[in-house]
Write a protein that holds these residues in place. Structure first.
Motif, short mmCIF file in Angstrom:
data_model
loop_
_atom_site.label_atom_id
_atom_site.label_comp_id
_atom_site.label_asym_id
_atom_site.label_seq_id
_atom_site.Cartn_x
_atom_site.Cartn_y
_atom_site.Cartn_z
N LYS A 39 0.83 -1.21 0.00
CA LYS A 39 0.00 0.00 0.00
C LYS A 39 0.87 1.26 0.00
O LYS A 39 0.57 2.23 -0.69
CB LYS A 39 -0.93 -0.01 1.20
CG LYS A 39 -1.92 1.12 1.22
CD LYS A 39 -2.89 1.01 2.36
CE LYS A 39 -3.88 2.16 2.30
NZ LYS A 39 -4.87 2.07 3.36
N LEU B 140 2.24 1.79 -3.45
CA LEU B 140 1.21 2.31 -4.34
C LEU B 140 1.00 3.80 -4.12
O LEU B 140 0.89 4.57 -5.07
CB LEU B 140 -0.10 1.55 -4.15
CG LEU B 140 -1.23 1.91 -5.08
CD1 LEU B 140 -0.86 1.60 -6.52
CD2 LEU B 140 -2.48 1.16 -4.68
N ILE B 141 0.96 4.22 -2.87
CA ILE B 141 0.80 5.65 -2.56
C ILE B 141 1.99 6.44 -3.09
O ILE B 141 1.82 7.51 -3.68
CB ILE B 141 0.62 5.85 -1.05
CG1 ILE B 141 -0.74 5.28 -0.61
CG2 ILE B 141 0.73 7.32 -0.66
CD1 ILE B 141 -0.94 5.22 0.89
N ALA C 210 3.91 5.67 -5.59
CA ALA C 210 3.83 5.70 -7.05
C ALA C 210 2.82 6.73 -7.52
O ALA C 210 3.07 7.49 -8.47
CB ALA C 210 3.46 4.32 -7.59
N LYS C 211 1.68 6.81 -6.86
CA LYS C 211 0.65 7.78 -7.25
C LYS C 211 1.13 9.22 -7.02
O LYS C 211 0.90 10.09 -7.87
CB LYS C 211 -0.64 7.53 -6.48
CG LYS C 211 -1.36 6.29 -6.94
CD LYS C 211 -2.65 6.08 -6.17
CE LYS C 211 -3.38 4.85 -6.67
NZ LYS C 211 -4.65 4.66 -5.97
N VAL C 212 1.79 9.45 -5.92
CA VAL C 212 2.32 10.80 -5.64
C VAL C 212 3.38 11.17 -6.67
O VAL C 212 3.42 12.29 -7.18
CB VAL C 212 2.89 10.87 -4.20
CG1 VAL C 212 3.67 12.15 -3.98
CG2 VAL C 212 1.77 10.74 -3.19
N THR C 213 4.23 10.20 -7.01
CA THR C 213 5.28 10.44 -8.00
C THR C 213 4.68 10.76 -9.36
O THR C 213 5.15 11.66 -10.07
CB THR C 213 6.20 9.22 -8.11
OG1 THR C 213 6.75 8.95 -6.82
CG2 THR C 213 7.32 9.47 -9.09
N ILE C 214 3.63 10.06 -9.74
CA ILE C 214 2.98 10.31 -11.03
C ILE C 214 2.41 11.72 -11.07
O ILE C 214 2.54 12.42 -12.07
CB ILE C 214 1.88 9.25 -11.28
CG1 ILE C 214 2.52 7.92 -11.59
CG2 ILE C 214 0.97 9.68 -12.42
CD1 ILE C 214 1.54 6.77 -11.63
N VAL C 215 1.78 12.15 -9.99
CA VAL C 215 1.22 13.51 -9.96
C VAL C 215 2.33 14.55 -10.06
O VAL C 215 2.23 15.51 -10.83
CB VAL C 215 0.38 13.72 -8.68
CG1 VAL C 215 -0.01 15.17 -8.51
CG2 VAL C 215 -0.86 12.84 -8.72
#
Length: 56
Positions: free
Chosen positions: A8, A11-12, A14-19
């Motif tokens: 988890k 995943l968090i 990765a999402k922050v990095t994408i943004v």
């Protein structure tokens, strides 16, 4: 790299990095009006490959 992080947390991260990367590379991409679409697509693939490699 920490070995005791959970799926988890990965995943968090990765999402922050994408943004963050989306803002860093997207905003200047919109400001450049003379760049070819091929250059912008190549930049997007480069960012995607680097992000994928850093997660694994």
């Amino acid at each position: 790299m920490k070995k005791d992080i959970t799926q988890k947390q990965r995943l968090i991260a990765a999402k922050v990095t994408i943004v963050i990367l989306g803002v860093l590379y997207g905003a200047p991409g919109l400001l450049v009006k003379d760049a070819s679409i091929g250059h912008l697509v190549a930049l997007a693939f480069t960012v995607a490959v680097h992000l994928h490699q850093s997660l694994f």
